[in-house]
Write a protein that holds these residues in place. Structure first.
Motif, short mmCIF file in Angstrom:
data_model
loop_
_atom_site.label_atom_id
_atom_site.label_comp_id
_atom_site.label_asym_id
_atom_site.label_seq_id
_atom_site.Cartn_x
_atom_site.Cartn_y
_atom_site.Cartn_z
N SER A 81 0.83 -1.20 0.00
CA SER A 81 0.00 0.00 0.00
C SER A 81 0.86 1.26 0.00
O SER A 81 2.04 1.24 0.40
CB SER A 81 -0.91 0.01 1.23
OG SER A 81 -0.13 0.18 2.42
N ASP A 82 0.27 2.36 -0.43
CA ASP A 82 0.96 3.65 -0.37
C ASP A 82 1.28 4.02 1.07
O ASP A 82 2.33 4.62 1.35
CB ASP A 82 0.10 4.74 -1.00
CG ASP A 82 -0.03 4.60 -2.51
OD1 ASP A 82 0.82 3.90 -3.11
OD2 ASP A 82 -0.97 5.18 -3.08
N THR A 83 0.42 3.65 1.97
CA THR A 83 0.65 3.94 3.39
C THR A 83 1.89 3.24 3.90
O THR A 83 2.72 3.82 4.62
CB THR A 83 -0.57 3.52 4.23
OG1 THR A 83 -1.72 4.23 3.78
CG2 THR A 83 -0.34 3.78 5.71
N GLU A 84 2.05 1.96 3.51
CA GLU A 84 3.24 1.22 3.95
C GLU A 84 4.50 1.79 3.30
O GLU A 84 5.54 1.91 3.96
CB GLU A 84 3.12 -0.27 3.62
CG GLU A 84 4.31 -1.07 4.14
CD GLU A 84 4.18 -2.57 3.94
OE1 GLU A 84 5.13 -3.29 4.28
OE2 GLU A 84 3.12 -3.01 3.46
N LEU A 85 4.43 2.16 2.03
CA LEU A 85 5.59 2.77 1.38
C LEU A 85 6.01 4.04 2.11
O LEU A 85 7.21 4.28 2.32
CB LEU A 85 5.28 3.07 -0.09
CG LEU A 85 5.24 1.90 -1.05
CD1 LEU A 85 4.83 2.38 -2.44
CD2 LEU A 85 6.59 1.19 -1.12
N ASP A 86 5.04 4.86 2.49
CA ASP A 86 5.35 6.09 3.21
C ASP A 86 5.98 5.78 4.56
O ASP A 86 6.95 6.44 4.97
CB ASP A 86 4.07 6.91 3.39
CG ASP A 86 4.33 8.21 4.13
OD1 ASP A 86 5.05 9.07 3.59
OD2 ASP A 86 3.82 8.37 5.25
N ASP A 138 9.53 4.64 4.01
CA ASP A 138 10.37 5.77 3.63
C ASP A 138 10.77 6.57 4.87
O ASP A 138 11.96 6.93 5.04
CB ASP A 138 9.63 6.65 2.64
CG ASP A 138 10.49 7.76 2.06
OD1 ASP A 138 11.51 7.45 1.41
OD2 ASP A 138 10.15 8.94 2.28
N ARG A 183 6.49 2.55 -9.06
CA ARG A 183 5.89 3.09 -7.84
C ARG A 183 6.93 3.75 -6.94
O ARG A 183 6.65 4.77 -6.29
CB ARG A 183 5.16 2.00 -7.07
CG ARG A 183 3.89 1.54 -7.77
CD ARG A 183 3.09 0.62 -6.88
NE ARG A 183 2.58 1.31 -5.71
CZ ARG A 183 2.03 0.70 -4.66
NH1 ARG A 183 1.93 -0.63 -4.66
NH2 ARG A 183 1.58 1.39 -3.65
N ILE A 184 8.12 3.19 -6.87
CA ILE A 184 9.12 3.73 -5.94
C ILE A 184 9.94 4.86 -6.54
O ILE A 184 10.63 5.58 -5.82
CB ILE A 184 10.06 2.63 -5.43
CG1 ILE A 184 10.92 2.08 -6.57
CG2 ILE A 184 9.28 1.53 -4.72
CD1 ILE A 184 12.10 1.27 -6.12
N GLU A 208 9.11 7.70 -7.66
CA GLU A 208 8.74 9.03 -7.16
C GLU A 208 9.25 9.26 -5.74
O GLU A 208 9.32 10.41 -5.29
CB GLU A 208 7.23 9.20 -7.20
CG GLU A 208 6.45 8.22 -6.37
CD GLU A 208 4.95 8.27 -6.64
OE1 GLU A 208 4.20 8.45 -5.67
OE2 GLU A 208 4.55 8.16 -7.82
N LEU A 209 9.61 8.19 -5.03
CA LEU A 209 10.19 8.33 -3.70
C LEU A 209 11.70 8.54 -3.76
O LEU A 209 12.32 8.83 -2.73
CB LEU A 209 9.90 7.07 -2.86
CG LEU A 209 8.44 6.80 -2.50
CD1 LEU A 209 8.30 5.41 -1.89
CD2 LEU A 209 7.93 7.86 -1.54
#
Length: 291
Positions: A104-109, A112, A142-143, A145-146
């Motif tokens: 999920s985007d939440t987990e990626l955040d 990070d 997906r990654i 942009e991070l």
């Protein structure tokens, strides 16, 4: 019992070459039984490989920064790595996670903010892997942009087979363990040409690590049959090579001494300024450490 297990003794030798300030060991694994192994992947947690064990290794190598890579027993659960970053301090530690496209985007955040800066695809033995080749591109997009990178532990033949995929990736890519160029072929292997072509993009990095994975002369021979390959990568990518110990050397029956592995860098890269780039400047750029 190997020397690495005697880290408490005062007569255990330190590395002969002096690590520059803020030197980074860019590839280790932490195993901690407080975190359960993922069921079904056939890998097991090893002992004497906690953060406290690694601190004693740092006393011998002189490195101050480190990059922790989630090992296979934990599957896509990266809690052990994030916890290790917290223990070592985010000023001095970063991590590389293992993920699948359903993250999920939440987990990626969260990852990070916890110090994760890349994701690893260990596919040199696909039947043991928790990820697949078809996951690489969607996750890379997906990654990107991070500002993260993909870390690829592939065989040299797999690098050649998937050149088109690699060309499409929008983010930085880090080739593990000397890109697994097998001796005596070394840089004559077509994979060297693939990585060299990709390097023109400015997004390619190589880890000077894991020489024992392909060496035919082994520990007794000082992995000398990988020296030419290591020097070639350092010369081709002077600003995009990093060094890693691969501690705690779980693939090896007879564990090499980590301080001796660090000293090998001194024989492979004799120029002190070049070693400083590999140990300090380059990992600061790749992993986002303070300059």
């Amino acid at each position: 019992m190997d020397r690495e297990q005697h880290v408490h003794t005062i007569d255990t030798p330190k590395a002969r070459i002096q690590a520059p300030a803020f030197a980074c060991d860019s590839h280790i694994h932490i195993y901690d039984r407080r975190f359960a192994a993922s069921p079904g992947n056939g890998a097991h947690i090893v002992d004497r490989a906690t953060v406290e064990d690694y601190r004693r290794v740092q006393e011998r190598t002189g490195t101050q920064r480190t990059v922790i890579v989630t090992p296979r027993p934990y599957g896509t659960d990266n809690c052990v790595t994030v916890d290790a970053i917290r223990q070592l301090g985010i000023d001095n530690a970063r991590g590389v996670a293992v993920l699948r496209p359903d993250v999920s985007d939440t987990e990626l955040d969260m990852l990070d903010r916890g110090g994760i800066r890349g994701i690893r695809f260990t596919l040199y033995t696909p039947h043991q892997a928790v990820v697949t080749f078809d996951m690489v591109e969607p996750l890379a997009r997906r990654i990107a942009e991070l500002g993260w990178h993909v870390q690829l532990h592939w065989t040299a033949d797999q690098i050649v087979e998937h050149e088109a995929l690699l060309t499409r990736l929008p983010c930085k890519m880090v080739f593990d363990h000397l890109a697994r160029l097998p001796p005596p072929v070394g840089t004559s292997h077509p994979a060297y040409g693939v990585v060299r072509r990709l390097a023109a993009s400015g997004r390619v990095w190589v880890k000077l690590s894991g020489a024992y994975l392909d060496s035919q002369v082994g520990l007794a021979g000082g992995y000398a049959d990988l020296a030419e390959t290591t020097r070639a990568w350092a010369a081709l990518l002077p600003q995009r090579t990093v060094w890693g110990s691969d501690w705690p050397h779980v693939t090896e029956t007879h564990k090499p001494d980590t301080a001796a592995i660090f000293d090998l860098l001194g024989t492979w890269v004799e120029d002190e300024a070049a070693r400083k780039r590999i140990l300090v400047d380059n990992p600061a750029e790749l992993y986002g450490f303070a300059r």
